[in-house]
Enzyme design. Structure first.
Site, PDB file in Angstrom:
ATOM      1  N   GLU A 133      -4.110   2.052  -7.295  1.00 11.50           N
ATOM      2  CA  GLU A 133      -4.464   3.170  -6.417  1.00 11.50           C
ATOM      3  C   GLU A 133      -3.515   4.337  -6.667  1.00 11.50           C
ATOM      4  O   GLU A 133      -2.417   4.378  -6.089  1.00 11.50           O
ATOM      5  CB  GLU A 133      -4.335   2.756  -4.947  1.00 11.50           C
ATOM      6  CG  GLU A 133      -5.225   1.620  -4.528  1.00 11.50           C
ATOM      7  CD  GLU A 133      -5.462   1.656  -3.019  1.00 11.50           C
ATOM      8  OE1 GLU A 133      -6.607   1.870  -2.612  1.00 11.50           O
ATOM      9  OE2 GLU A 133      -4.495   1.489  -2.258  1.00 11.50           O
TER      10      GLU A 133
ATOM     11  N   HIS B 292       0.864  -1.199   0.000  1.00 15.66           N
ATOM     12  CA  HIS B 292       0.000   0.000   0.000  1.00 15.66           C
ATOM     13  C   HIS B 292       0.897   1.244   0.000  1.00 15.66           C
ATOM     14  O   HIS B 292       1.938   1.269   0.654  1.00 15.66           O
ATOM     15  CB  HIS B 292      -0.912  -0.007   1.232  1.00 15.66           C
ATOM     16  CG  HIS B 292      -1.983   1.030   1.146  1.00 15.66           C
ATOM     17  ND1 HIS B 292      -1.735   2.364   1.347  1.00 15.66           N
ATOM     18  CD2 HIS B 292      -3.300   0.930   0.843  1.00 15.66           C
ATOM     19  CE1 HIS B 292      -2.861   3.038   1.178  1.00 15.66           C
ATOM     20  NE2 HIS B 292      -3.825   2.189   0.879  1.00 15.66           N
TER      21      HIS B 292
HETATM   22  P1  PGA Z   1      -9.447   6.175   0.318  1.00 16.68           P
HETATM   23  O1  PGA Z   1      -8.311   5.072   0.559  1.00 16.68           O
HETATM   24  O2  PGA Z   1     -10.675   5.432  -0.186  1.00 16.68           O
HETATM   25  O3  PGA Z   1      -9.652   6.815   1.653  1.00 16.68           O
HETATM   26  O4  PGA Z   1      -8.922   7.112  -0.709  1.00 16.68           O
HETATM   27  C1  PGA Z   1      -8.136   3.996  -0.314  1.00 16.68           C
HETATM   28  C2  PGA Z   1      -6.951   3.187   0.107  1.00 16.68           C
HETATM   29  O5  PGA Z   1      -5.950   3.767   0.547  1.00 16.68           O
HETATM   30  O6  PGA Z   1      -6.987   1.946   0.050  1.00 16.68           O
END
Ligand code: PGA
Length: 233
Positions: free
Chosen positions: A162, A88
């Protein structure tokens, strides 16, 4: 195909009883819940339908041993965890390296866990255009799967795309572009691709309606169960 929705509670909430309460409110079949590791075992006792996800896993290849502070992949597996997030961007920002990510993926896959490898570009890369973004993601994936690409368990790897600039910022990627990126990633590796980054009740359906996008990794919204459940199909 059923879409995969993962609630990433991150470092929330503060106490085990609050974590259980949140999990109970989101305890739906086909939903994946990622509470903080310290609460996993209590949450497990209190949910019946959702699957458990760990937000991270130790880098050690051993199941047990002299590795202070680590949680092994096999410990998670034995506890009933089904899936683990690796790489992540919030962990990468804290100093996690490509080598560690690669080791974690190998260990978690061989312990029988599904792995969600998180990848995503910073804003400065995004500003250079989609082809630069694709090259960046290709490199992130290739280094992450270095140690596991030739194993049979690699089929249990999923990708979460992401963009770093979209996480927790309220800015989200264009669903059309995410679909394009997802189909590009699928040419590199035969895996499901999820999207994460400021998913909201309003934008979720646009992502979920795209064939190429296999699900969502949801942070902030997953702390509000009433709202969060509105995104489920
Ligand atoms: P968010 O986070 O939906 O708050 O943008 C997503 C993530 O970091 O998995």
């Amino acid at each position: 195909m059923k879409k995969i929705i993962i609630a990433n509670h991150k470092m929330n909430p503060l106490t085990v009883s609050e974590s259980i309460k949140l999990a109970e409110a989101e305890d739906l079949k086909d939903l994946y819940l990622a509470p903080p590791s310290i609460f996993l075992s209590e949450v497990k006792k209190n949910i019946k339908n959702a699957e458990l996800v760990a937000q991270d896993v130790g880098v050690s290849e051993f199941a047990v041993g002299a590795c202070t502070g680590e949680i092994s992949a096999l410990m998670l597996k034995k506890m009933g965890v089904k899936m683990v997030l690796v790489g992540h961007s919030e962990r990468r920002a804290g100093g996690e390296t490509d080598l560690q990510i690669s080791k974690k993926i190998k260990t978690a896959l061989s312990a029988g866990l599904k792995v969600v490898l998180c990848v995503g570009e910073q804003l400065s890369i995004r500003q250079k255009g989609l082809s630069v973004v694709k090259k960046f993601l290709e490199k992130q994936i290739n280094t992450a799967i270095l140690e596991s690409k030739n194993t049979k368990e690699i089929k249990n790897l999923l990708i979460a795309y992401e963009p770093v600039w979209a996480i927790g910022s309220g800015k989200f990627a264009n669903p059309e572009e995410v679909a394009e990126i997802a189909s590009f990633l699928k040419t590199l590796i035969n895996s499901k691709v999820l999207y994460g980054g400021s998913v909201s009740v309003e934008n979720a359906k646009d992502f979920l309606s795209k064939l190429e996008i296999d699900g969502l990794l949801v942070g902030g919204l997953s702390l509000k169960p009433k709202e969060f459940k509105k995104i489920l199909l």
